[in-house]
Design a protein around this motif. Structure first.
Motif, PDB file in Angstrom:
ATOM      1  N   VAL A 193       0.845  -1.201   0.000  1.00 56.93           N
ATOM      2  CA  VAL A 193       0.000   0.000   0.000  1.00 56.93           C
ATOM      3  C   VAL A 193       0.881   1.253   0.000  1.00 56.93           C
ATOM      4  O   VAL A 193       2.062   1.194   0.333  1.00 56.93           O
ATOM      5  CB  VAL A 193      -0.948   0.035   1.222  1.00 56.93           C
ATOM      6  N   SER A 233      -6.466   2.396  -5.728  1.00 61.01           N
ATOM      7  CA  SER A 233      -6.994   1.371  -4.811  1.00 61.01           C
ATOM      8  C   SER A 233      -8.482   1.130  -5.018  1.00 61.01           C
ATOM      9  O   SER A 233      -8.984   0.056  -4.722  1.00 61.01           O
ATOM     10  CB  SER A 233      -6.814   1.787  -3.358  1.00 61.01           C
ATOM     11  N   SER A 247     -12.022  -2.751  -6.249  1.00 57.10           N
ATOM     12  CA  SER A 247     -11.099  -2.471  -5.165  1.00 57.10           C
ATOM     13  C   SER A 247      -9.811  -3.279  -5.372  1.00 57.10           C
ATOM     14  O   SER A 247      -9.851  -4.501  -5.504  1.00 57.10           O
ATOM     15  CB  SER A 247     -11.803  -2.863  -3.865  1.00 57.10           C
ATOM     16  N   THR A 306      -6.765  -4.366  -3.543  1.00 55.07           N
ATOM     17  CA  THR A 306      -6.173  -4.423  -2.211  1.00 55.07           C
ATOM     18  C   THR A 306      -4.957  -5.341  -2.246  1.00 55.07           C
ATOM     19  O   THR A 306      -4.841  -6.215  -3.106  1.00 55.07           O
ATOM     20  CB  THR A 306      -7.159  -5.007  -1.181  1.00 55.07           C
ATOM     21  N   GLN A 307      -4.106  -5.124  -1.263  1.00 56.91           N
ATOM     22  CA  GLN A 307      -2.909  -5.957  -1.158  1.00 56.91           C
ATOM     23  C   GLN A 307      -3.307  -7.427  -0.997  1.00 56.91           C
ATOM     24  O   GLN A 307      -2.718  -8.315  -1.594  1.00 56.91           O
ATOM     25  CB  GLN A 307      -2.097  -5.490   0.045  1.00 56.91           C
TER      26      GLN A 307
END
Ligand SMILES: C[S@@+](CC[C@H](N)C(=O)[O-])C[C@H]1O[C@@H](n2cnc3c(N)ncnc32)[C@H](O)[C@@H]1O
Length: 499
Positions: free
Chosen positions: A275, A389, A449, A451-452
């Protein structure tokens, strides 16, 4: 009606559509026992009566709404009670309705403890509790038909709902209505689901309809959903497909077709993924050209170039922001004063910056979250791929840069390590990957989305070296020429290879 929690009326045609989902063998027995949970002004009660059902009950917390229904539906058994701690004397063949949707944090105190007792955590929505309680109150073979927000398909804290559904039966039909305007004020992404409380005897699929755009009216939705279901086919309003039942192995649920390929590796095996850096107070830390020109040499040490979501064009980045990255190099206000231009800028925001959230070990003038900072600095001279993101655009916006940029809080960073960065850039921006990623549970309303967590576990199909090189070459071409006309060529190569 001010004692109601979240009263919102369901459109008549949506109630009709839900009633039409009742199984044929139940539809012919007009005296099956039915409960409408949170019956409001009785839109479902009316639809059920019109469909000929005779053994209908409704429960409603609001006294006003209960009295309204008592007058209007003399043949319906009504309870003015709180469903969440109501002691039912029997089990039902069918439970149907549109329960309230309110997150724990916004519930009245009296309802909070009831939700926690049923669901077991404080991150829940009240509708989670309605689902669990209803599963419990169904007879074996009974059916639950609800319209609810889509969140329980992917929220971590709704895992208990997904597990309970799998443990007690199966979803037979899902109608994903996305953010269609159905209700008066709010339009959360909603879906209709039909759950059957019965163990699966043989291999059976879930039927999934997904609305194609959000401007259709309830009447069209009702007619076209019925048509799609009866023909098992897509039409101009709905996509239709069938998929295997969700299992305990399904981390999240989705209404997108599964994309599977046998030979793959994980993205995290070929990329560092992390992130961005969160300043927690943009106005104080972003500098314009004029402010930047006032910095002395020592102050310039705090200057960084940062990429935000708006700079990600897809394939390439355009522009960047100058930030003052204030970290533990400065530890007191006295030290801050020795950097006069920085001090002057930050001190004017001190009051607001002091009340924002930041970790206890930080001072008010520090950045909020610098996780990965050392790592990201070490990658400055390498090619990096940034992606917003949360993204609304219709094509993926993975954007590569070889410049010494850091990511800000609204982008995710990928640093290719064992793969040609241009191959990854081309693959991640492909239509195939977009569909794969949606099927991995990444949709949030009309956005995706990144996301990691989800990205790390993305599976990349194995291509032969020649194909990888071809994709990399086209991607480099798009990147160099800032021209996306060739995106389609990559889509074609991928679809031929994964046939
Ligand atoms: C989204 S509205 C739906 C109303 C109606 N079923 C319809 O579809 O038009 C939810 C209803 O649930 C009622 N309600 C909220 N909390 C409740 C509870 N704990 N027990 C029973 N009813 C409740 C509200 O008063 C409201 O009428």
């Amino acid at each position: 009606m001010n004692d109601a929690i979240a009263f919102v009326q369901t459109p008549k045609d949506i109630a009709k559509l839900m009633i039409s989902l009742i199984s044929e063998n139940k539809k012919i027995q007009k005296n099956i026992s039915i409960l409408d949970t949170g019956c409001g002004k009785g839109i479902f009660l009316k639809g059920l009566q019109e469909a000929g059902f005779t053994n209908i009950e409704g429960i409603e917390l609001s006294k006003d709404l209960y009295e309204f229904c008592s007058k209007k539906f003399p043949h319906v058994t009504l309870y003015n009670d709180d469903y969440l701690d109501w002691m039912s004397l029997k089990e039902y063949d069918l439970i149907i309705g549109n329960p309230p949707y309110t997150h724990y944090n916004s519930l009245p105190r009296s309802s909070r403890s009831k939700v926690v007792r049923i669901v077991g955590n404080k991150e829940s929505d009240i509708y989670y509790a309605f689902i669990l309680k209803s599963i419990e109150l169904l007879k074996e073979g009974g059916e639950l038909i609800f319209i609810v927000p889509y969140g329980f398909f992917f929220n971590t804290y709704a895992k208990v709902i997904r597990e309970r559904i799998i443990d007690n039966g199966y979803l037979e039909t899902i109608i994903d209505l996305d953010e269609t305007r159905l209700f008066e004020d709010e339009n959360p992404e909603t879906l209709i689901f039909k759950f059957v409380k019965k163990s699966l005897e043989s291999q059976q699929n879930i039927r999934i309809l997904r609305i194609k755009e959000r401007n259709f009216k309830p009447n069209t939705i009702n007619n076209k959903a019925a048509e799609s279901l009866s023909k098992s086919k897509e039409n101009e309003v709905f996509t239709y497909y069938e998929r295997a039942m969700f299992t305990h192995e399904s981390e999240v649920w989705t209404t997108y077709p599964e994309k599977t390929f046998s030979d793959f590796y994980l993205l995290k095996e070929v990329c560092w993924i992390g992130v961005g850096l969160v300043s927690g107070f943009e106005q104080a830390f972003i500098l314009d050209e004029e402010e930047k020109s006032l910095l002395n040499d020592e102050e310039k040490e705090f200057l960084v170039k940062s990429i935000k979501a708006k700079h990600c064009q897809g394939y390439w980045t355009d522009g960047f922001e100058y930030y003052l990255l204030i970290d533990k190099r400065i530890n007191s206000e006295a030290e801050l004063k020795s950097y006069p231009t920085i001090h002057k800028k930050l001190i004017s925001h001190k009051d607001s910056m002091t009340v924002r959230y930041f970790p206890a070990s930080n001072k008010w003038f520090h950045w909020q979250a610098l996780r990965n900072y050392a790592k990201l600095r070490s990658f400055l001279t390498q090619p990096k791929i940034f992606v917003p993101s949360l993204d609304r655009s219709t094509e993926n916006r993975f954007s590569l840069t070889e410049e010494p940029y850091l990511p800000s809080g609204d982008v995710l960073t990928l640093v290719p390590q064992h793969k040609n960065p241009f191959f990854l850039l081309g693959y991640l921006n492909s239509k195939f990957f977009r569909e794969y990623y949606l099927s991995a549970g990444a949709r949030r309303g009309h956005r995706i989305s990144y996301t990691q967590r989800i990205m790390s576990n993305v599976k990349i199909p194995v291509f032969d070296q020649e194909t990888e090189n071809k994709i990399a070459k086209i991607a480099k071409n798009i990147f160099d020429g800032k021209n996306t006309a060739k995106r389609k060529e990559i889509d074609e190569i991928i679809s031929i290879n994964l046939k």
